[in-house]
Design a protein around this motif. Structure first.
Motif, PDB file in Angstrom:
ATOM      1  N   THR A 122       0.838  -1.183   0.000  1.00 52.95           N
ATOM      2  CA  THR A 122       0.000   0.000   0.000  1.00 52.95           C
ATOM      3  C   THR A 122       0.875   1.236   0.000  1.00 52.95           C
ATOM      4  O   THR A 122       1.226   1.757   1.036  1.00 52.95           O
ATOM      5  N   SER A 123       1.208   1.720  -1.168  1.00 50.24           N
ATOM      6  CA  SER A 123       1.971   2.955  -1.239  1.00 50.24           C
ATOM      7  C   SER A 123       1.020   4.086  -0.899  1.00 50.24           C
ATOM      8  O   SER A 123      -0.169   3.912  -0.777  1.00 50.24           O
ATOM      9  N   ALA A 124       1.564   5.295  -0.756  1.00 52.57           N
ATOM     10  CA  ALA A 124       0.746   6.441  -0.357  1.00 52.57           C
ATOM     11  C   ALA A 124      -0.345   6.744  -1.375  1.00 52.57           C
ATOM     12  O   ALA A 124      -1.333   7.363  -1.061  1.00 52.57           O
ATOM     13  N   ARG A 125      -0.178   6.268  -2.593  1.00 47.56           N
ATOM     14  CA  ARG A 125      -1.122   6.640  -3.642  1.00 47.56           C
ATOM     15  C   ARG A 125      -2.319   5.701  -3.743  1.00 47.56           C
ATOM     16  O   ARG A 125      -3.244   5.987  -4.449  1.00 47.56           O
ATOM     17  N   VAL A 126      -2.235   4.563  -3.068  1.00 48.35           N
ATOM     18  CA  VAL A 126      -3.351   3.618  -3.184  1.00 48.35           C
ATOM     19  C   VAL A 126      -4.435   3.999  -2.178  1.00 48.35           C
ATOM     20  O   VAL A 126      -4.200   4.032  -0.980  1.00 48.35           O
ATOM     21  N   GLY A 127      -5.627   4.326  -2.685  1.00 45.08           N
ATOM     22  CA  GLY A 127      -6.729   4.698  -1.803  1.00 45.08           C
ATOM     23  C   GLY A 127      -7.461   3.476  -1.280  1.00 45.08           C
ATOM     24  O   GLY A 127      -7.753   3.364  -0.100  1.00 45.08           O
ATOM     25  N   VAL A 128      -7.760   2.574  -2.176  1.00 45.70           N
ATOM     26  CA  VAL A 128      -8.482   1.361  -1.796  1.00 45.70           C
ATOM     27  C   VAL A 128      -7.779   0.163  -2.404  1.00 45.70           C
ATOM     28  O   VAL A 128      -7.379   0.188  -3.563  1.00 45.70           O
ATOM     29  N   GLN A 129      -7.616  -0.854  -1.579  1.00 44.64           N
ATOM     30  CA  GLN A 129      -7.010  -2.086  -2.073  1.00 44.64           C
ATOM     31  C   GLN A 129      -7.931  -3.242  -1.683  1.00 44.64           C
ATOM     32  O   GLN A 129      -8.230  -3.430  -0.506  1.00 44.64           O
ATOM     33  N   ILE A 130      -8.372  -3.980  -2.689  1.00 41.00           N
ATOM     34  CA  ILE A 130      -9.247  -5.120  -2.448  1.00 41.00           C
ATOM     35  C   ILE A 130      -8.454  -6.366  -2.800  1.00 41.00           C
ATOM     36  O   ILE A 130      -8.036  -6.542  -3.944  1.00 41.00           O
ATOM     37  N   ASP A 131      -8.189  -7.195  -1.778  1.00 44.93           N
ATOM     38  CA  ASP A 131      -7.291  -8.344  -1.956  1.00 44.93           C
ATOM     39  C   ASP A 131      -8.048  -9.655  -1.868  1.00 44.93           C
ATOM     40  O   ASP A 131      -8.329 -10.146  -0.777  1.00 44.93           O
ATOM     41  N   PHE A 155     -23.405 -16.346  -0.622  1.00 41.40           N
ATOM     42  CA  PHE A 155     -24.706 -16.395   0.032  1.00 41.40           C
ATOM     43  C   PHE A 155     -25.168 -17.842  -0.074  1.00 41.40           C
ATOM     44  O   PHE A 155     -25.640 -18.261  -1.129  1.00 41.40           O
ATOM     45  N   GLY A 156     -24.983 -18.595   1.000  1.00 40.34           N
ATOM     46  CA  GLY A 156     -25.289 -20.015   0.930  1.00 40.34           C
ATOM     47  C   GLY A 156     -24.374 -20.671  -0.094  1.00 40.34           C
ATOM     48  O   GLY A 156     -23.162 -20.509  -0.050  1.00 40.34           O
ATOM     49  N   ALA A 157     -24.986 -21.370  -1.052  1.00 37.73           N
ATOM     50  CA  ALA A 157     -24.183 -22.072  -2.052  1.00 37.73           C
ATOM     51  C   ALA A 157     -23.798 -21.134  -3.198  1.00 37.73           C
ATOM     52  O   ALA A 157     -22.947 -21.456  -4.015  1.00 37.73           O
ATOM     53  N   PHE A 158     -24.433 -19.961  -3.232  1.00 34.65           N
ATOM     54  CA  PHE A 158     -24.213 -19.037  -4.344  1.00 34.65           C
ATOM     55  C   PHE A 158     -23.035 -18.112  -4.048  1.00 34.65           C
ATOM     56  O   PHE A 158     -22.985 -17.471  -2.999  1.00 34.65           O
ATOM     57  N   THR A 159     -22.084 -18.065  -4.964  1.00 36.73           N
ATOM     58  CA  THR A 159     -20.946 -17.173  -4.786  1.00 36.73           C
ATOM     59  C   THR A 159     -21.219 -15.871  -5.521  1.00 36.73           C
ATOM     60  O   THR A 159     -21.245 -15.834  -6.745  1.00 36.73           O
ATOM     61  N   ALA A 160     -21.442 -14.810  -4.764  1.00 38.75           N
ATOM     62  CA  ALA A 160     -21.787 -13.521  -5.372  1.00 38.75           C
ATOM     63  C   ALA A 160     -20.545 -12.801  -5.863  1.00 38.75           C
ATOM     64  O   ALA A 160     -20.610 -11.992  -6.779  1.00 38.75           O
ATOM     65  N   LEU A 161     -19.426 -13.096  -5.232  1.00 39.57           N
ATOM     66  CA  LEU A 161     -18.175 -12.437  -5.607  1.00 39.57           C
ATOM     67  C   LEU A 161     -17.037 -13.444  -5.484  1.00 39.57           C
ATOM     68  O   LEU A 161     -16.804 -14.016  -4.431  1.00 39.57           O
ATOM     69  N   HIS A 162     -16.349 -13.681  -6.633  1.00 35.61           N
ATOM     70  CA  HIS A 162     -15.229 -14.622  -6.651  1.00 35.61           C
ATOM     71  C   HIS A 162     -13.925 -13.851  -6.516  1.00 35.61           C
ATOM     72  O   HIS A 162     -13.561 -13.113  -7.433  1.00 35.61           O
ATOM     73  N   GLU A 163     -13.226 -14.002  -5.431  1.00 38.91           N
ATOM     74  CA  GLU A 163     -11.864 -13.453  -5.294  1.00 38.91           C
ATOM     75  C   GLU A 163     -11.616 -12.190  -6.097  1.00 38.91           C
ATOM     76  O   GLU A 163     -10.894 -12.199  -7.093  1.00 38.91           O
ATOM     77  N   ALA A 164     -12.195 -11.104  -5.670  1.00 37.14           N
ATOM     78  CA  ALA A 164     -11.986  -9.843  -6.385  1.00 37.14           C
ATOM     79  C   ALA A 164     -10.676  -9.193  -5.942  1.00 37.14           C
ATOM     80  O   ALA A 164     -10.387  -9.117  -4.751  1.00 37.14           O
ATOM     81  N   TRP A 165      -9.887  -8.766  -6.925  1.00 37.19           N
ATOM     82  CA  TRP A 165      -8.633  -8.043  -6.661  1.00 37.19           C
ATOM     83  C   TRP A 165      -8.741  -6.703  -7.364  1.00 37.19           C
ATOM     84  O   TRP A 165      -9.053  -6.645  -8.549  1.00 37.19           O
ATOM     85  N   LEU A 166      -8.475  -5.626  -6.652  1.00 34.05           N
ATOM     86  CA  LEU A 166      -8.607  -4.318  -7.269  1.00 34.05           C
ATOM     87  C   LEU A 166      -7.819  -3.302  -6.460  1.00 34.05           C
ATOM     88  O   LEU A 166      -7.840  -3.335  -5.232  1.00 34.05           O
ATOM     89  N   LYS A 167      -7.111  -2.411  -7.159  1.00 29.37           N
ATOM     90  CA  LYS A 167      -6.416  -1.304  -6.498  1.00 29.37           C
ATOM     91  C   LYS A 167      -6.969  -0.020  -7.063  1.00 29.37           C
ATOM     92  O   LYS A 167      -7.121   0.107  -8.272  1.00 29.37           O
TER      93      LYS A 167
END
Lengths: 283, 376
Positions: free
Chosen positions: B16-25, B31-43
């Protein structure tokens, strides 16, 4: 204008029922202004004596006590029903929702007498509450619940719980969960969210629930009669005693009319006093 | 789980350098058996405007709720300004949210609404009053402080919602489909206004929408999502002109799909043949395919031009759709999967030059991308 061909047909049963009710009320009203002839089922001439008698401390006291019991019952019911209604509305689990709903509504399906007898079993000196407390060693002597105001209020809360829960749940379900989320995202903790958002927005339901519970309790008969056992006089039990023990129908009618008027007066008063609160929840 | 958290925890400050506002790792939500979000990566760069774009059910709202703390992730970590958020309750995250229907408290005045977050923080009354006044001035609602939300128009309500979210000086601003309740004319104006305010305050912003034109016009960068996965992250121009994913190419903007054959690859370029017409495409999206393999060629309507019969793909003019600054010309052509090509011709002369029924040739003039055909 649109013609409604079935209007007369559909309205007539309601009109008949209303007519019968108006007739009965009119009969009670005229009885209230007739003199009591001891030893006779027939009332005497026109008089205001019945209403003058109401001002005697004995009877006025019963009125005050009834209003007090109704108020306490309505408030206690509110406190018990609110979390229940909240859980019913906001729970994500369908099973939990149904369980809570059934629990909350069951008192409606039990007959009044059956329900009251159950409370006698629970509240009695060797009843459920006292045996448990004694078994746990928390008390040495039984707590007197039967034939007390506390016992009557407990049983009356059970009577008014379903209607209060339904009214609160209806009000709460109209509150968009986004309001609570918004307050949370703005930094409000759960207590603050409840006090500043959920509670004010549910005010219409609270006002409706409390006034309805008040009116219901005022007319409750079997519960104060059986749990109170004559030691917790309320207007309804007094009417019964006068009407069916002393056969003083004119005085019983005067009590009924006054009770009805009082209920309306209290409801109007409550509405006026609470209307600023009610407006808080207006969308 | 604990070991994993420790691991990412020690790694995060370096990443996380000073310029990264949000980091999603690697954030996952089920939700139960349903995967609403699969391993999201985002800077997301600090102060930038990132859009999560996708159809309903793609996981964009789930990701937004995870960021705001309304949902708990089943795995992965979220950092805002270098701080781990995953265990932080939503009321302590310092994240401003503008909700789809604004969620303005109906029982409070505009002032009380805007000041709510400050009151919750125990800010002194005088400071609340002055900060609320500043914020209302910024959203041009200075004279509306005493009104109730229902006495305001949709656009005004949205500004109040924005002011309420910004007055707490959030580290991150979340916009959840904020324009969907506005009529079309107001929408454009509000988009410009919000973009200006966002830039002037320099607040890192994540905007969730299903509207690709909103996404293209407002964003610094766009993350296109579908079926719980982030498909491509890039600038609006990259997303529009150089999609790296079949879904992205068809979801963002209009597109023509033409069956083609891979001819050859040379470094990062490749050429495909549509009938006898050769088209150059980036090689990245046809990696691993042998020459001669069937591919689908994606061409934007504005990357096609209509010419004389005999050049490019053969076709017949079927209809014109007048759009003011340009004309959409529909050309019946056997070259495309749907049997009909959409060509965007600048200016208004197209109906005169290419009347309905005329035989023409359609030539690709701009960027085109090829993808392996959809698995049947």
């Amino acid at each position: 204008m649109k013609t409604r061909p079935f209007l007369a047909l559909f309205v007539s049963p309601a009109a008949l029922a209303a007519l019968a009710l108006v007739g009965a009320l009119a009969a009670i009203l005229q009885y209230a202004f007739r003199a009591f002839v001891p030893g006779s089922m027939e009332p005497g001439g026109l008089t205001l004596a019945n209403f003058e008698a109401l001002l005697r401390p004995l009877y006025a006291g019963v009125f005050l006590q009834t209003v007090w019991i109704c108020l306490i019952t309505a408030l206690v019911t509110l406190v018990v029903a609110y979390p229940l209604a909240y859980a019913i509305v906001r729970s994500r689990s369908v099973t939990l929702k149904s369980f809570l709903l059934i629990t909350a509504l069951t008192p409606m399906f039990l007959g009044e007498v059956v329900r009251t007898y159950s409370w006698i079993i629970v509240l009695g000196n060797s009843g459920f509450i006292n045996s448990v407390l004694r078994g746990l060693g928390l008390i040495e002597r039984p707590i007197q619940l039967m034939f007390t105001t506390t016992g009557v209020v407990i049983a009356l809360v059970h009577v008014t719980l379903p209607i209060m829960t339904i009214m609160l749940a209806a009000a709460l379900s109209h509150i968009d969960a986004a309001y609570e989320k918004a307050a949370t995202s703005l930094g409000a903790g759960p207590v603050r969210v409840f006090l500043t958002v959920t509670l004010p927005l549910s005010m219409p339901g609270i006002v409706a629930g409390v006034t309805t519970a008040f009116a219901w309790t005022f007319s409750a008969f079997a519960t104060p009669q059986m749990i109170g056992g004559g030691r917790v006089p309320m207007v309804s039990t007094l009417i019964y005693q006068l009407g069916f023990a002393s056969f003083n129908f004119p005085f019983a009618a005067a009590l009924s009319v006054t009770g009805l008027a009082l209920t309306f007066a209290v409801l109007a008063l409550a509405k006026a006093a609470l209307s600023p609160l009610e407006r808080m929840g207006a969308h | 789980m604990a070991a994993e958290r420790l691991h990412t925890g020690t790694e995060a400050p370096a990443a996380t350098s000073a310029r990264v506002g949000v980091q999603i790792d690697g954030v996952t939500k089920k939700f139960g058996a349903f995967t609403a979000l699969h391993e999201a990566w985002l800077k997301i760069e600090q102060g930038s405007f990132m859009t999560l774009l996708g159809p309903s059910g793609c996981g964009k709202t789930t990701l937004l709720n995870l960021l705001a703390g309304f949902l708990e992730a089943n795995g992965g970590e979220i950092f805002v300004d270098g701080q781990l958020m995953t265990e932080t309750p939503p009321y302590a995250r310092e994240i401003g949210v503008v909700f789809q229907n604004y969620a303005l408290f109906p029982h409070m005045s505009v002032e009380k609404n805007v000041g709510y977050g400050l009151a919750a923080r125990g800010v002194p009354k005088r400071e609340i009053a002055s900060r609320v006044a500043d914020m209302l001035a910024l959203v041009k609602l200075s004279d509306f402080g005493h009104r109730k939300p229902k006495e305001l128009s949709g656009g005004q309500q949205q500004r109040v919602a924005l002011a309420r979210a910004l007055v707490i000086r959030p580290k991150l601003l979340l916009l959840d489909e904020p324009f969907s309740a506005l009529d079309k004319n107001l929408r454009g104006a509000m988009q410009v206004e919000i973009k200006e305010i966002q830039r002037s305050l320099g607040v890192t912003t994540i905007f969730v929408t299903h509207d690709q034109s909103e996404a293209l016009s407002m964003s610094d960068r766009i993350a296109v999502m579908s079926a719980g996965r982030i498909r491509q992250v890039g600038t609006p121009d990259e997303i529009y002109r150089r999609p790296t994913d079949r879904f992205v190419a068809s979801f963002v903007g209009d597109v023509n799909v033409l069956p083609a054959k891979l001819e050859r690859r040379l470094d990062d370029r490749a050429s495909v043949m549509v009938g006898a017409v050769r088209v150059e495409v980036p090689a990245g999206t046809v990696d691993g395919l042998a020459p001669g393999a069937a591919v689908d060629l994606f061409v934007r309507p504005d990357a096609l031009a209509i010419g004389e019969k005999g050049s490019g793909f053969p076709g017949t003019i079927a209809a014109h759709v007048y759009q003011g600054s340009h004309v959409d010309v529909l050309v019946d052509s056997p070259a495309t999967t749907g049997g009909r090509l959409l060509v965007r011709v600048p200016g208004t002369q197209a109906p005169h030059r290419w009347p309905v029924g005329q035989a023409v040739g359609v030539t690709p003039t701009g960027d085109a991308v090829a993808f392996p055909p959809e698995a049947a």
